[in-house]
Scaffold this active site. Sequence first.
Site, PDB file in Angstrom:
ATOM      1  N   ALA A   1      19.173 -38.824  55.485  1.00 19.36           N
ATOM      2  CA  ALA A   1      19.583 -37.437  55.317  1.00 19.36           C
ATOM      3  C   ALA A   1      18.413 -36.560  55.759  1.00 19.36           C
ATOM      4  CB  ALA A   1      19.934 -37.175  53.855  1.00 19.36           C
TER       5      ALA A   1
ATOM      6  N   GLY B   1      20.159 -42.448  54.189  1.00 22.82           N
ATOM      7  CA  GLY B   1      21.556 -42.147  54.497  1.00 22.82           C
ATOM      8  C   GLY B   1      22.061 -42.874  55.737  1.00 22.82           C
TER       9      GLY B   1
ATOM     10  N   GLU C   1      23.046 -46.206  54.517  1.00 25.44           N
ATOM     11  CA  GLU C   1      24.259 -45.991  53.716  1.00 25.44           C
ATOM     12  C   GLU C   1      25.480 -45.759  54.606  1.00 25.44           C
ATOM     13  OE1 GLU C   1      22.116 -42.932  51.461  1.00 25.44           O
ATOM     14  OE2 GLU C   1      22.762 -43.938  49.625  1.00 25.44           O
TER      15      GLU C   1
ATOM     16  N   GLU D   1      14.216 -43.910  49.679  1.00 26.90           N
ATOM     17  CA  GLU D   1      14.340 -42.694  48.864  1.00 26.90           C
ATOM     18  C   GLU D   1      13.326 -42.576  47.731  1.00 26.90           C
ATOM     19  OE1 GLU D   1      16.899 -44.476  49.939  1.00 26.90           O
ATOM     20  OE2 GLU D   1      18.496 -43.172  50.656  1.00 26.90           O
TER      21      GLU D   1
HETATM   22  N1  CO8 Z   1      14.885 -35.834  57.996  1.00 28.04           N
HETATM   23  C1  CO8 Z   1      14.360 -34.831  58.732  1.00 28.04           C
HETATM   24  N2  CO8 Z   1      13.585 -35.030  59.830  1.00 28.04           N
HETATM   25  C2  CO8 Z   1      13.345 -36.310  60.182  1.00 28.04           C
HETATM   26  C3  CO8 Z   1      13.863 -37.395  59.458  1.00 28.04           C
HETATM   27  C4  CO8 Z   1      14.668 -37.116  58.312  1.00 28.04           C
HETATM   28  N3  CO8 Z   1      15.232 -38.078  57.581  1.00 28.04           N
HETATM   29  N4  CO8 Z   1      13.443 -38.537  60.045  1.00 28.04           N
HETATM   30  C5  CO8 Z   1      12.705 -38.170  61.097  1.00 28.04           C
HETATM   31  N5  CO8 Z   1      12.639 -36.829  61.191  1.00 28.04           N
HETATM   32  C6  CO8 Z   1      11.935 -36.026  62.200  1.00 28.04           C
HETATM   33  C7  CO8 Z   1      10.451 -36.030  61.965  1.00 28.04           C
HETATM   34  O1  CO8 Z   1      10.087 -35.074  60.993  1.00 28.04           O
HETATM   35  C8  CO8 Z   1       9.929 -35.691  63.347  1.00 28.04           C
HETATM   36  O2  CO8 Z   1      10.053 -34.303  63.546  1.00 28.04           O
HETATM   37  P1  CO8 Z   1       8.897 -33.494  64.334  1.00 28.04           P
HETATM   38  O3  CO8 Z   1       8.903 -34.081  65.727  1.00 28.04           O
HETATM   39  O4  CO8 Z   1       9.360 -32.088  64.279  1.00 28.04           O
HETATM   40  O5  CO8 Z   1       7.627 -33.784  63.609  1.00 28.04           O
HETATM   41  C9  CO8 Z   1      10.942 -36.376  64.266  1.00 28.04           C
HETATM   42  O6  CO8 Z   1      12.102 -36.626  63.475  1.00 28.04           O
HETATM   43  C10 CO8 Z   1      10.447 -37.697  64.796  1.00 28.04           C
HETATM   44  O7  CO8 Z   1      10.034 -38.488  63.701  1.00 28.04           O
HETATM   45  P2  CO8 Z   1       8.582 -39.166  63.608  1.00 28.04           P
HETATM   46  O8  CO8 Z   1       7.583 -38.400  64.391  1.00 28.04           O
HETATM   47  O9  CO8 Z   1       8.299 -39.377  62.150  1.00 28.04           O
HETATM   48  O10 CO8 Z   1       8.870 -40.548  64.345  1.00 28.04           O
HETATM   49  P3  CO8 Z   1       8.154 -41.942  64.077  1.00 28.04           P
HETATM   50  O11 CO8 Z   1       8.596 -42.847  65.166  1.00 28.04           O
HETATM   51  O12 CO8 Z   1       6.689 -41.759  63.871  1.00 28.04           O
HETATM   52  O13 CO8 Z   1       8.771 -42.452  62.675  1.00 28.04           O
HETATM   53  C11 CO8 Z   1      10.545 -42.854  61.111  1.00 28.04           C
HETATM   54  C12 CO8 Z   1      10.146 -42.717  62.588  1.00 28.04           C
HETATM   55  C13 CO8 Z   1       9.889 -44.102  60.529  1.00 28.04           C
HETATM   56  C14 CO8 Z   1      12.058 -42.995  61.064  1.00 28.04           C
HETATM   57  C15 CO8 Z   1      10.071 -41.610  60.338  1.00 28.04           C
HETATM   58  O14 CO8 Z   1      10.507 -40.458  61.016  1.00 28.04           O
HETATM   59  C16 CO8 Z   1      10.582 -41.547  58.927  1.00 28.04           C
HETATM   60  O15 CO8 Z   1      10.057 -42.214  58.056  1.00 28.04           O
HETATM   61  N6  CO8 Z   1      11.618 -40.708  58.706  1.00 28.04           N
HETATM   62  C17 CO8 Z   1      12.161 -40.503  57.381  1.00 28.04           C
HETATM   63  C18 CO8 Z   1      12.995 -41.677  56.954  1.00 28.04           C
HETATM   64  C19 CO8 Z   1      13.508 -41.481  55.552  1.00 28.04           C
HETATM   65  O16 CO8 Z   1      12.754 -41.368  54.600  1.00 28.04           O
HETATM   66  N7  CO8 Z   1      14.842 -41.427  55.423  1.00 28.04           N
HETATM   67  C20 CO8 Z   1      15.476 -41.267  54.126  1.00 28.04           C
HETATM   68  C21 CO8 Z   1      15.694 -39.832  53.845  1.00 28.04           C
HETATM   69  S1  CO8 Z   1      16.337 -39.586  52.231  1.00 28.04           S
HETATM   70  C22 CO8 Z   1      17.957 -40.006  52.356  1.00 28.04           C
HETATM   71  O17 CO8 Z   1      18.451 -40.375  53.378  1.00 28.04           O
HETATM   72  C23 CO8 Z   1      18.752 -39.886  51.100  1.00 28.04           C
HETATM   73  C24 CO8 Z   1      20.244 -39.984  51.351  1.00 28.04           C
HETATM   74  C25 CO8 Z   1      20.988 -39.531  50.135  1.00 28.04           C
HETATM   75  C26 CO8 Z   1      20.770 -38.061  49.917  1.00 28.04           C
HETATM   76  C27 CO8 Z   1      21.423 -37.552  48.690  1.00 28.04           C
HETATM   77  C28 CO8 Z   1      20.980 -36.135  48.476  1.00 28.04           C
HETATM   78  C29 CO8 Z   1      21.218 -35.579  47.169  1.00 28.04           C
END
Ligand code: CO8
Length: 259
Positions: A65, A110, A113, A133
């Site tokens: 998400a 997500g 999921e 998460e």
């Molecule tokens: N949300 C928003 N932006 C994101 C997300 C995300 N989940 N994932 C990546 N991005 C963005 C980064 O911020 C980055 O943006 P910018 O270029 O502006 O800095 C861009 O995408 C590229 O990402 P990275 O530079 O981080 O790329 P890497 O190759 O270094 O890393 C990863 C890739 C490992 C995927 C890394 O981006 C990461 O860890 N992302 C987050 C993953 C994560 O934690 N996902 C879980 C989120 S929580 C969730 O999904 C809960 C679901 C249920 C919600 C219920 C709500 C009540």
Amino acid sequence: MDYQFLKTAEYGTVCTLTISAPKTLNALNTTILQEMDDFLTHFDCNKYRCLVITGDGEKSFVAGADISEMATLNVAQGNTFGARGAAVFRKLETLHVPVIAAVNGFALGGGCELAMACDIRICSDNARFGQPEVGLGIIPGFSGTVRLARLVGMGMAKQLIYTGKAIKADEALRIGLVNEVVPQSELMNRVMEVANQIAANAPLAVKAAKLCINSEYDMEADEAIIYESGMFGRCFATEDQKNGMAAFLNKGKCEFQGK
Ligand code: CO8
């Protein structure tokens, strides 16, 4: 229908849906969830016999998400956001045609999921799965605590969710989170091959099989067996059953009409 973050295409009776938000690795924001809801509401299960879902690009299926949207939510908004995602994924899980997740990279939070709400998961060798998460101070909110344990067992689900550690494609295959791993260049070919195998079968029978497998999961064995028998009997009301069996007996091939 034109969407901001979704691309759709059709290949015969197979429809593909690509989530496309490249700046955030296809993270699910409110608009994407609304668009998916709209897409699923209007999805024509008589026209299409299989739906394939994938993410745009070669790096990410869905990276979770959208964290930037969630960062400032209060309790009520968190509830609403979680419920919205969960409802969309449930709509997907109960769609009347099979759904294949073509997992082409990160399937985190997500994204994992979403893949789990699909009937079948096939991934590329660069795919990564995880529920990170708890490292963000939340828990899986789009039914991850429900579906992960059902797919891979309670012990493995707890380890994945409590540690938040991502696993590689071969480990996802080993624990039964995905059905197949293929080289990335072959992912869509393999997924379309499976989709076409499904699409060639009697659509009402496939629909009945999906309904049985989903519904019977939560039933007692005796109730489930009776439920399946009832669904089995109903197949004999279809032209597909008559034509399919006649074709077999005549050593021919049936082009199922879904009637
Ligand atoms: N949300 C928003 N932006 C994101 C997300 C995300 N989940 N994932 C990546 N991005 C963005 C980064 O911020 C980055 O943006 P910018 O270029 O502006 O800095 C861009 O995408 C590229 O990402 P990275 O530079 O981080 O790329 P890497 O190759 O270094 O890393 C990863 C890739 C490992 C995927 C890394 O981006 C990461 O860890 N992302 C987050 C993953 C994560 O934690 N996902 C879980 C989120 S929580 C969730 O999904 C809960 C679901 C249920 C919600 C219920 C709500 C009540």
